[in-house]
Design an enzyme around this catalytic site. Sequence first.
Site, PDB file in Angstrom:
ATOM      1  CG  HIS A   1      -2.068   0.929   1.088  1.00 36.09           C
ATOM      2  ND1 HIS A   1      -1.978   2.272   1.375  1.00 36.09           N
ATOM      3  CD2 HIS A   1      -3.320   0.711   0.637  1.00 36.09           C
ATOM      4  CE1 HIS A   1      -3.139   2.828   1.123  1.00 36.09           C
ATOM      5  NE2 HIS A   1      -3.973   1.913   0.668  1.00 36.09           N
TER       6      HIS A   1
ATOM      7  CG  ASP B   1      -8.704  -4.592  -2.596  1.00 35.89           C
ATOM      8  OD1 ASP B   1      -9.895  -4.532  -2.261  1.00 35.89           O
ATOM      9  OD2 ASP B   1      -8.089  -3.652  -3.120  1.00 35.89           O
TER      10      ASP B   1
HETATM   11  N1  CMC Z   1       4.002  -7.432  -4.913  1.00 36.36           N
HETATM   12  C1  CMC Z   1       5.323  -7.412  -5.118  1.00 36.36           C
HETATM   13  N2  CMC Z   1       6.108  -6.343  -4.960  1.00 36.36           N
HETATM   14  C2  CMC Z   1       5.510  -5.220  -4.566  1.00 36.36           C
HETATM   15  C3  CMC Z   1       4.126  -5.145  -4.319  1.00 36.36           C
HETATM   16  C4  CMC Z   1       3.369  -6.307  -4.504  1.00 36.36           C
HETATM   17  N3  CMC Z   1       2.040  -6.303  -4.292  1.00 36.36           N
HETATM   18  N4  CMC Z   1       3.790  -3.887  -3.948  1.00 36.36           N
HETATM   19  C5  CMC Z   1       4.952  -3.174  -3.954  1.00 36.36           C
HETATM   20  N5  CMC Z   1       5.980  -3.993  -4.329  1.00 36.36           N
HETATM   21  C6  CMC Z   1       7.390  -3.639  -4.394  1.00 36.36           C
HETATM   22  C7  CMC Z   1       7.703  -2.744  -5.578  1.00 36.36           C
HETATM   23  O1  CMC Z   1       8.043  -3.502  -6.725  1.00 36.36           O
HETATM   24  C8  CMC Z   1       8.877  -1.951  -5.059  1.00 36.36           C
HETATM   25  O2  CMC Z   1      10.026  -2.769  -5.089  1.00 36.36           O
HETATM   26  P1  CMC Z   1      11.479  -2.146  -5.419  1.00 36.36           P
HETATM   27  O3  CMC Z   1      11.744  -1.175  -4.301  1.00 36.36           O
HETATM   28  O4  CMC Z   1      12.387  -3.301  -5.450  1.00 36.36           O
HETATM   29  O5  CMC Z   1      11.339  -1.472  -6.746  1.00 36.36           O
HETATM   30  C9  CMC Z   1       8.535  -1.746  -3.587  1.00 36.36           C
HETATM   31  O6  CMC Z   1       7.690  -2.862  -3.233  1.00 36.36           O
HETATM   32  C10 CMC Z   1       7.809  -0.434  -3.297  1.00 36.36           C
HETATM   33  O7  CMC Z   1       6.620  -0.441  -4.062  1.00 36.36           O
HETATM   34  P2  CMC Z   1       6.028   0.800  -4.833  1.00 36.36           P
HETATM   35  O8  CMC Z   1       5.513   0.320  -6.153  1.00 36.36           O
HETATM   36  O9  CMC Z   1       6.978   1.948  -4.808  1.00 36.36           O
HETATM   37  O10 CMC Z   1       4.835   1.133  -3.888  1.00 36.36           O
HETATM   38  P3  CMC Z   1       3.650   2.091  -4.248  1.00 36.36           P
HETATM   39  O11 CMC Z   1       3.328   2.811  -3.017  1.00 36.36           O
HETATM   40  O12 CMC Z   1       3.957   2.907  -5.454  1.00 36.36           O
HETATM   41  O13 CMC Z   1       2.467   1.081  -4.662  1.00 36.36           O
HETATM   42  C11 CMC Z   1       0.579  -0.297  -4.596  1.00 36.36           C
HETATM   43  C12 CMC Z   1       1.415   0.748  -3.847  1.00 36.36           C
HETATM   44  C13 CMC Z   1      -0.706  -0.573  -3.808  1.00 36.36           C
HETATM   45  C14 CMC Z   1       0.167   0.248  -5.978  1.00 36.36           C
HETATM   46  C15 CMC Z   1       1.398  -1.595  -4.756  1.00 36.36           C
HETATM   47  O14 CMC Z   1       1.780  -2.092  -3.486  1.00 36.36           O
HETATM   48  C16 CMC Z   1       0.655  -2.671  -5.526  1.00 36.36           C
HETATM   49  O15 CMC Z   1       0.621  -2.642  -6.763  1.00 36.36           O
HETATM   50  N6  CMC Z   1      -0.002  -3.648  -4.818  1.00 36.36           N
HETATM   51  C17 CMC Z   1      -0.770  -4.654  -5.487  1.00 36.36           C
HETATM   52  C18 CMC Z   1      -2.113  -4.100  -5.895  1.00 36.36           C
HETATM   53  C19 CMC Z   1      -3.063  -3.930  -4.727  1.00 36.36           C
HETATM   54  O16 CMC Z   1      -3.229  -4.845  -3.916  1.00 36.36           O
HETATM   55  N7  CMC Z   1      -3.730  -2.760  -4.673  1.00 36.36           N
HETATM   56  C20 CMC Z   1      -4.734  -2.478  -3.657  1.00 36.36           C
HETATM   57  C21 CMC Z   1      -4.331  -1.343  -2.756  1.00 36.36           C
HETATM   58  S1  CMC Z   1      -5.430  -1.224  -1.330  1.00 36.36           S
HETATM   59  C22 CMC Z   1      -6.959  -0.827  -1.986  1.00 36.36           C
HETATM   60  C23 CMC Z   1      -6.996   0.530  -2.617  1.00 36.36           C
HETATM   61  O17 CMC Z   1      -6.700   1.511  -1.947  1.00 36.36           O
HETATM   62  O18 CMC Z   1      -7.361   0.615  -3.802  1.00 36.36           O
END
Ligand code: CMC
Length: 434
Positions: A312, A369
């Site tokens: 998140h 989720d």
């Molecule tokens: N699986 C694997 N790796 C992950 C995941 C994941 N679900 N989420 C983040 N990472 C990794 C990402 O690749 C990055 O790694 P590195 O530092 O090596 O590049 C690190 O963790 C930091 O992630 P980020 O992409 O910078 O984090 P963000 O804040 O931009 O993204 C997120 C947040 C929710 C988009 C992401 O965690 C994600 O895509 N999760 C899966 C989708 C999901 O479950 N979404 C629902 C969110 S809660 C409901 C809502 O509010 O809609």
Amino acid sequence: MDKVNNADHATLTLPGSNRSAQLKLLSGTLGPQVADIRKLQSDLGIFTFDPGYGETASCESKITYIDGDAGVLLYRGYPIEQLAEKSTFLEVAYLLMYGELPTSAEFETFSTGITRHTMLHEQIRRFWEGFRRDAHPMAVLCGVVGAMSAFYPESVNINDPREREISAYRLIAKIPTITAWAYKYSVGQPFMYPRNDLSYAENFLYMMNAVPPESYRKNPILERAMDLIMILHADHEQNASTSTVRLAGSTGANPFACIASGIAALWGPAHGGANEAVLKMLEEIGDKSKIPAFIAEVKDKNSHTKLMGFGHRVYKNFDPRAKIMQRTCYEVLGELGVKDPLLDLAIELEKIALNDDYFVSRKLYPNVDFYSGIILKAMGFPTTMFTPLFAMARTTGWISQWMEMIEDPLQRIGRPRQLYTGAPQRDYVEMAAR
Ligand code: CMC
């Protein structure tokens, strides 16, 4: 420049120059201080660079508070755990909109007001004929909600508080009808008209599940679960879809257009589409023996596979909604007598991920989720309806945030800047000379 007390300011100095800016540190009631950069360009001639706005407060808000490190979520100051246990969705809707819990008289007036707006204009019904039978219900939601502005032209009077309030009532009241009809159309069943003798959650379940030739049997377990799921999804601070609603609203667009833009933003798998994606992921993994290979794929930088339902932008700890959702998942499956192997798979996946250094070091925990899809499946909802259910509940949060924004004296058109990295100015070259 104003005379400043350095304790209340951060100083930013441009390297190689003697120019510096005093950034006032603003304090909210909770949360870290916020550096006010509104005069940065005029004082120093520079902008800030913040793709994804992860470090930027785009507005002042009194509605929802999240402490991502502690795993805290408050609606108007009330912890989500208490609201989930003691409140109802409509009461939470009132709280989000008006800022306080209602007295019984206020609640009576509010719920009657919402109930009186549950029907759609008969002409809106005809829109459905234009959609393909297999249209994703989110496409239907987006289209129909946006088109509602054509039926309520007075809603463009966004500076009239009474018009704003009526639009909010209409949206909260009609979104279950639109959502249920999006489903009914996809399965070829007749649309069921709302029943105002039922609660908000039960009325939605009725419009989803009832058919004219049979009498409808209420199910209190499903009603409570539906109400709870909606409470957990009702608002979540300045997330992507809420920020989209505010950005659209900042231009003076009507509320129906703004909420339609929020629905569009919610659809993506990184946001509201994640509940649908979690279930697809669990079905694809299929068996506990395949988890290690799946985790290895997630960790492989070149695969673009994510563990859906994990991670998140704000929570760097357990999402408090996920904890409630997990508990509810057990209760609902138990009460309904459903044994779903996907739940066992999810538990195993969660256990492995929570002990794996890749996820631990990145502070990736289950989000709301991760379990919601399993409950919704047990309740009989098809996967394509998961994100529309999220949109239905979040409509309350979106419209509350939109109302707050319109009333905010600091509100101005949202207009981010950019770090331009394209070609420098150059002269047009005639086609023959290229
Ligand atoms: N699986 C694997 N790796 C992950 C995941 C994941 N679900 N989420 C983040 N990472 C990794 C990402 O690749 C990055 O790694 P590195 O530092 O090596 O590049 C690190 O963790 C930091 O992630 P980020 O992409 O910078 O984090 P963000 O804040 O931009 O993204 C997120 C947040 C929710 C988009 C992401 O965690 C994600 O895509 N999760 C899966 C989708 C999901 O479950 N979404 C629902 C969110 S809660 C409901 C809502 O509010 O809609």
